[in-house]
Design an enzyme around this catalytic site. Structure first.
Site, mmCIF file in Angstrom:
data_model
loop_
_atom_site.group_PDB
_atom_site.id
_atom_site.type_symbol
_atom_site.label_atom_id
_atom_site.label_comp_id
_atom_site.label_asym_id
_atom_site.label_seq_id
_atom_site.Cartn_x
_atom_site.Cartn_y
_atom_site.Cartn_z
ATOM 1 N N ALA A 5 0.842 -1.201 0.000
ATOM 2 C CA ALA A 5 0.000 0.000 0.000
ATOM 3 C C ALA A 5 0.874 1.247 0.000
ATOM 4 C CB ALA A 5 -0.886 -0.013 1.237
ATOM 5 N N GLY A 55 0.963 -5.121 1.277
ATOM 6 C CA GLY A 55 -0.257 -5.323 0.500
ATOM 7 C C GLY A 55 0.004 -6.081 -0.790
ATOM 8 N N GLU A 95 -0.062 -9.551 0.143
ATOM 9 C CA GLU A 95 -1.444 -9.939 0.472
ATOM 10 C C GLU A 95 -2.254 -10.216 -0.800
ATOM 11 O OE1 GLU A 95 -1.804 -6.583 3.228
ATOM 12 O OE2 GLU A 95 -2.424 -8.034 4.739
ATOM 13 N N GLU A 130 5.078 -4.561 7.576
ATOM 14 C CA GLU A 130 4.249 -3.533 8.211
ATOM 15 C C GLU A 130 4.669 -3.218 9.637
ATOM 16 O OE1 GLU A 130 3.208 -5.888 6.219
ATOM 17 O OE2 GLU A 130 1.506 -5.259 5.011
HETATM 18 C C1 LIG Z 1 -2.738 -3.099 4.154
HETATM 19 C C2 LIG Z 1 -1.451 -2.961 3.519
HETATM 20 C C3 LIG Z 1 -0.478 -2.268 4.132
HETATM 21 C C4 LIG Z 1 0.818 -2.095 3.453
HETATM 22 O O1 LIG Z 1 1.071 -2.605 2.399
HETATM 23 S S1 LIG Z 1 1.904 -1.058 4.239
HETATM 24 C C5 LIG Z 1 3.296 -1.000 3.159
HETATM 25 C C6 LIG Z 1 4.159 -2.193 3.311
HETATM 26 N N1 LIG Z 1 5.337 -2.036 2.509
HETATM 27 C C7 LIG Z 1 6.482 -1.542 2.982
HETATM 28 O O2 LIG Z 1 6.603 -1.215 4.149
HETATM 29 C C8 LIG Z 1 7.610 -1.391 1.999
HETATM 30 C C9 LIG Z 1 8.286 -0.077 2.155
HETATM 31 N N2 LIG Z 1 9.330 0.123 1.163
HETATM 32 C C10 LIG Z 1 10.573 -0.380 1.304
HETATM 33 O O3 LIG Z 1 10.906 -1.079 2.231
HETATM 34 C C11 LIG Z 1 11.577 0.016 0.274
HETATM 35 O O4 LIG Z 1 11.182 1.208 -0.312
HETATM 36 C C12 LIG Z 1 11.759 -1.037 -0.858
HETATM 37 C C13 LIG Z 1 12.421 -2.270 -0.273
HETATM 38 C C14 LIG Z 1 10.440 -1.389 -1.494
HETATM 39 C C15 LIG Z 1 12.664 -0.450 -1.970
HETATM 40 O O5 LIG Z 1 13.877 -0.038 -1.413
HETATM 41 P P1 LIG Z 1 14.944 0.763 -2.335
HETATM 42 O O6 LIG Z 1 15.206 0.014 -3.552
HETATM 43 O O7 LIG Z 1 16.098 1.101 -1.454
HETATM 44 O O8 LIG Z 1 14.215 2.099 -2.803
HETATM 45 P P2 LIG Z 1 13.572 3.254 -1.911
HETATM 46 O O9 LIG Z 1 14.380 4.488 -2.072
HETATM 47 O O10 LIG Z 1 13.328 2.779 -0.522
HETATM 48 O O11 LIG Z 1 12.121 3.433 -2.591
HETATM 49 C C16 LIG Z 1 11.970 4.034 -3.870
HETATM 50 C C17 LIG Z 1 10.851 5.054 -3.791
HETATM 51 O O12 LIG Z 1 9.647 4.345 -3.537
HETATM 52 C C18 LIG Z 1 8.999 4.892 -2.396
HETATM 53 N N3 LIG Z 1 8.266 3.807 -1.742
HETATM 54 C C19 LIG Z 1 8.695 2.565 -1.498
HETATM 55 N N4 LIG Z 1 7.747 1.828 -0.939
HETATM 56 C C20 LIG Z 1 6.655 2.640 -0.837
HETATM 57 C C21 LIG Z 1 5.331 2.456 -0.349
HETATM 58 N N5 LIG Z 1 4.927 1.279 0.122
HETATM 59 N N6 LIG Z 1 4.498 3.502 -0.395
HETATM 60 C C22 LIG Z 1 4.892 4.689 -0.905
HETATM 61 N N7 LIG Z 1 6.125 4.925 -1.399
HETATM 62 C C23 LIG Z 1 6.989 3.905 -1.346
HETATM 63 C C24 LIG Z 1 10.120 5.455 -1.542
HETATM 64 O O13 LIG Z 1 9.635 6.438 -0.655
HETATM 65 C C25 LIG Z 1 11.010 6.030 -2.621
HETATM 66 O O14 LIG Z 1 10.433 7.255 -3.031
HETATM 67 P P3 LIG Z 1 11.366 8.556 -3.255
HETATM 68 O O15 LIG Z 1 12.379 8.156 -4.277
HETATM 69 O O16 LIG Z 1 10.412 9.603 -3.735
HETATM 70 O O17 LIG Z 1 12.003 8.876 -1.949
#
Ligand SMILES: C/C=C/C(=O)SCCNC(=O)CCNC(=O)[C@H](O)C(C)(C)COP(=O)(O)OP(=O)(O)OC[C@H]1O[C@@H](n2cnc3c(N)ncnc32)[C@H](O)[C@@H]1OP(=O)(O)O
Length: 826
Positions: free
Chosen positions: A78, A128, A131, A151
């Site tokens: 998400a 998500g 999921e 999460e």
């Molecule tokens: C009910 C459901 C709930 C959920 O799903 S909650 C969300 C669960 N997911 C997460 O917590 C994942 C969070 N993201 C990460 O851990 C990392 O990211 C990644 C491993 C996916 C990628 O890491 P890397 O390759 O180092 O890139 P980066 O600089 O962290 O991310 C690239 C851009 O993508 C944005 N981003 C990543 N995941 C999300 C997300 N889930 N929602 C919104 N933005 C996201 C970042 O912020 C950044 O953006 P910018 O370059 O503008 O700083």
């Protein structure tokens, strides 16, 4: 719906299979698109696409994929940006037809589809995204897959059925590990083992593959499975709606019950064991406890239905989203880290080095091309001057990221030999812990070049100086490098933690100074993730961008700061440790007085939550460091004349720490005695033990204090130490030494062990305490101690209180007008 040929082979997808690419549903714009973050809009589009495919009479099965070409990320989950306090995009239980579909709705639609849906997983499949995969009837992947439910790390729980479907698929033991650890490092091998995946292509061959040597495109594999789940009418002429439903029901996780543990352990008992290792709820553990509660609801008493479990999960998710300050702090840290790392010019790229990690780039071609591009891309010849503790960690960090050759220079042959050995032992240990394989270790080892002379650095693209912390020594090295290093555009950086970067840069010829900056690593440099990138007055924007990109490449978090005494981190630490010492003199002494252990206990992991309290921290770092800094600042008493340092007058000061170092030789863990005693036989020589010698010293220094022998409450200790630290943060922002409060937070989270669930000092001040309370506290302390300048409230703090805004909001609204901003030229 027919998809074009996709993937790595010439496979053509049958026209009866609908291909839905998540990336096609992501609205344009923003770098988060690359990870297919699922915003409300994206979920709506995806929902519509799936519904259309289910209704389409010519479609027999559906494949859900990250990108049409079979590459890239499936989905990082998400869109976290939408998780403001009022949103509950995933867990809404409202059935109003006017609201947009939620992730839960989408998961339900997929799971209950009358046509088989196969998720083809590549790259990141998180939260998500995972999921969605769990709701699908089949999951196949290639070897690029990294899956997980992270999460808990952002203060939430999986909210779209993850806590209910995963235990039903893989059992409680694996589900607990995936959900509570929140790791994003699970690979296709573990996915196959646990039963999360049905099949894997390329390299790893799944149970169904006809030929183990065959590799097929992910799309071909998904298509094969789509046909397998529901045999076509030609294969099975008698197929009826009833058999179709039965075949799909067998793959609908909601219809399964949670399996017993293969090792025979009771599921409830397994949760009890897991619970005993969680942090307390009030100490950052709110989301972990909620995860556990939701997983328990998937099997409790063996009678829980899927729907009951979903209600529990939904309530917990919404509760955390709406009310958990810890969760907001975790999410603040997530975005603050990315903000501090992001490049200031659109032409440059941070290279997403965090993902590429260890040994990602191995090419060492250096012909042609711009030096900055090469360094950004993880290539280039690196020189590290000084094979001491810092130099070793720095060399190991560049080697493991694929840079090379890395030339480690030390004029002391014994130091050089020990340093080189240590670098190899650091990397060998990481290989042993599975961070990379032996072939990568061999490449790193061959890339390490020990040198006894600076002249070997002639062909370097980058030099990081990590020599003794003395301006004369560093100036001498820089003027030699000026002559030796051949490339005019080579970066020449200093790992100084205290010295003036402009003074160091002045030893270079003027045309080189734009390539010079501070690159302040934290000890141990191969472990600690923070790097303060110190901008000198002549450092160019481009140089800062390259350093930021390189820092991410080596798996660390860069924060650009201005050039001042102690930069950001150590400057804020000064009032904190000074006040800790003065508290002992004011309130210590006698049998009942405040002790060293009391102060550490208040600030440490069991109370405020710092990784260690100020005195243990000082013993680890070495008490001589602070002593030398006080000497540099002209604060010490001259041992011969007895005259106090010129800068001591007018300030509140105690000689307690000076006497401890100078007369008692208590330098810390390295001399087995500091604020505490250390016994090599107890806790590997690292366990702090109460020292009677220090107790006597405190008795002596506190003898004239009117409050001698008084205990202070833990809250009061926290206020006395943390308020002036925050105040210094405000002054740093006011002066433009840091460009945003979230940068200050990142420095404390990654460099000083500030508890993540408190979000960093500025987040804590804004959200946990409130700026009016910080101001009142500082004013009170300043009245008590007018000679302690660090209690004098900053103008910026007063301004925020007057305007009734938090400091974060003050910056977001663009109210900060500092003309001295380090980033004013960015
Ligand atoms: C009910 C459901 C709930 C959920 O799903 S909650 C969300 C669960 N997911 C997460 O917590 C994942 C969070 N993201 C990460 O851990 C990392 O990211 C990644 C491993 C996916 C990628 O890491 P890397 O390759 O180092 O890139 P980066 O600089 O962290 O991310 C690239 C851009 O993508 C944005 N981003 C990543 N995941 C999300 C997300 N889930 N929602 C919104 N933005 C996201 C970042 O912020 C950044 O953006 P910018 O370059 O503008 O700083």
């Amino acid at each position: 719906m027919t998809a074009p040929a996709a993937g790595r082979s010439s496979f053509v997808l049958p026209s009866s299979v609908a291909l839905i690419a998540i990336s096609d549903c992501i609205p344009p714009g923003g770098s988060r698109n690359a990870v297919n973050a699922l915003s409300t809009d994206a979920i709506r589009r995806l929902y519509d696409s799936v519904r259309i495919a289910i209704r389409d009479a010519s479609t027999t099965s559906i494949i859900l994929i990250g990108r049409r070409d079979g590459r890239g990320d499936f989905s990082a989950g998400a869109d976290i940006r939408e998780f403001s306090a009022d949103d509950d995009p995933a867990a809404s239980t409202s059935t109003s037809s006017s609201r947009p579909p939620t992730l839960r709705d989408l998961c339900d639609l997929i799971e209950m589809s009358s046509k088989p849906i196969v998720s083809a997983l590549t790259g990141m499949c998180l939260g998500g995204g995972m999921e969605l995969a769990l709701s699908s009837h089949v999951r196949v992947s290639d070897s690029t897959l990294r899956y997980g439910l992270p999460e808990v790390r952002i203060g939430l729980i999986p909210g779209a059925g993850g806590t209910q479907r995963l235990p039903r698929l893989v059992g409680v033991r694996v589900a607990l590990e995936v959900v509570l650890r929140g790791g994003i490092d699970w690979s296709c091998e573990s996915g196959l083992r646990s039963g999360f995946l049905d099949d894997v292509v390329v390299g790893v061959v799944g149970p169904s593959s006809s030929s183990p040597s065959e590799s097929e495109s992910i799309l071909a594999c998904a298509s094969r499975w789509a046909e397998k789940v529901l045999p076509t009418t030609t294969d099975l002429p008698t197929t009826t709606t009833t058999t179709t439903t039965a075949l799909l029901d067998a793959r609908r996780l909601r219809l399964r019950s949670v399996p017993p543990d293969p090792d025979g352990m009771d599921n409830e008992a397994m949760c009890d064991v897991a619970m005993s290792s969680l942090p307390p709820r009030e100490m950052g553990g709110e989301s972990a406890h909620a995860c556990l509660e939701a997983i328990r609801a998937s099997f409790r008493d063996g009678t829980s239905s899927f729907d009951d479990g979903m209600i529990v999960e939904g309530k917990l998710f919404v509760g955390l989203l709406r009310h958990s300050l810890q969760g907001r702090a975790y999410r603040h840290a997530f975005f603050a880290e990315r903000r501090s790392s992001s490049s200031s010019s659109s032409s440059s790229s941070s290279g997403r080095g965090g993902r590429e990690g260890y040994g990602a780039t191995t090419t060492t071609t250096t012909t042609g091309g711009d030096n900055n591009d090469r360094l950004r891309a993880g290539r280039g010849t690196v020189g590290v001057v000084g094979a001491g503790t810092m130099g070793r960690g720095i060399a190991a960090s560049f080697l493991r990221a694929g840079y090379g050759p890395v030339k480690l220079v030390d004029v002391n042959p014994a130091g050089l030999e020990a340093g080189s050995r240590d670098v190899l032992s650091i990397l060998g240990g990481e290989r042993d812990r599975g961070k990379f394989d032996t072939s990568k270790l061999e490449r790193m080892t061959s890339n390490l070049v020990p040198c006894a002379d600076l002249s070997c650095l002639a062909d370097c693209d980058l030099v990081v100086e990590a020599a003794f912390e003395d301006l004369g020594v560093k100036g001498d090295i820089f003027s030699k490098l000026d002559v030796i290093v051949e490339r005019g555009d080579a970066l020449i950086l200093s790992n100084t933690s205290t010295l003036d970067v402009d003074a160091i840069a002045s030893s270079l010829s003027p045309e080189r100074r734009k390539y010079c900056a501070g690159m302040h690593f934290f000890s141990p440099a191969h472990v600690m993730r923070l790097v303060e990138v110190v901008r000198g007055k002549e450092t160019s924007v481009e140089t800062l961008d390259v350093i930021r990109a390189m820092t991410r490449r080596i798996g660390k978090v860069p924060v650009v700061v201005g050039n001042c005494d102690g930069f950001v981190g150590n400057r804020m630490l000064h009032p904190y440790v000074t006040e800790a010492c003065l508290l002992l003199v004011d309130y210590g002494g006698g049998l009942s007085g405040l002790g060293i252990g009391d102060v550490d206990a208040a600030m440490g992991p069991k109370c405020f939550g710092m990784a260690v309290g100020p005195f243990v921290m000082s013993d680890i770092a070495g008490n001589d460091i602070g002593f030398n800094i006080r000497r540099e600042k002209g604060l010490l008493r001259d041992p011969k004349t007895g005259i106090v340092g010129p800068n001591r007058k007018q300030i509140r000061y105690t000689e307690l720490a000076d006497e401890m170092v100078e007369k008692l030789g208590r330098l810390g863990q390295k001399t087995k005695k500091g604020w505490y005693d250390y016994d090599p036989k107890v806790g590997k020589g690292r366990k702090p033990l109460t020292s009677s010698e220090m107790q006597e010293l405190i008795d002596k220094y506190s003898s004239n204090s009117p409050q001698r022998g008084t205990k202070l409450g833990q809250d009061e200790i926290i206020r006395r130490l943390a308020f002036p630290l925050v105040n210094e943060g405000f002054k740093i922002l006011e002066e433009g030494i840091a460009s945003d409060p979230s940068d200050v937070d990142i420095i404390y989270l990654y460099g000083y062990g500030w508890p993540a669930w408190r979000g960093g000092p500025m987040f804590w001040a804004d959200n946990y305490i409130g700026l009016p309370q910080i101001l009142n506290g500082l004013e009170k302390f300043h009245r008590m101690h007018p000679n302690s300048e660090y209690f004098c409230p900053s103008e910026l703090l007063r301004k925020c209180v007057d305007l009734d805004v938090g400091v974060q909001e003050y910056y977001k609204k663009g109210l900060a007008t500092s003309t001295k901003s380090i980033n004013s030229k960015l």
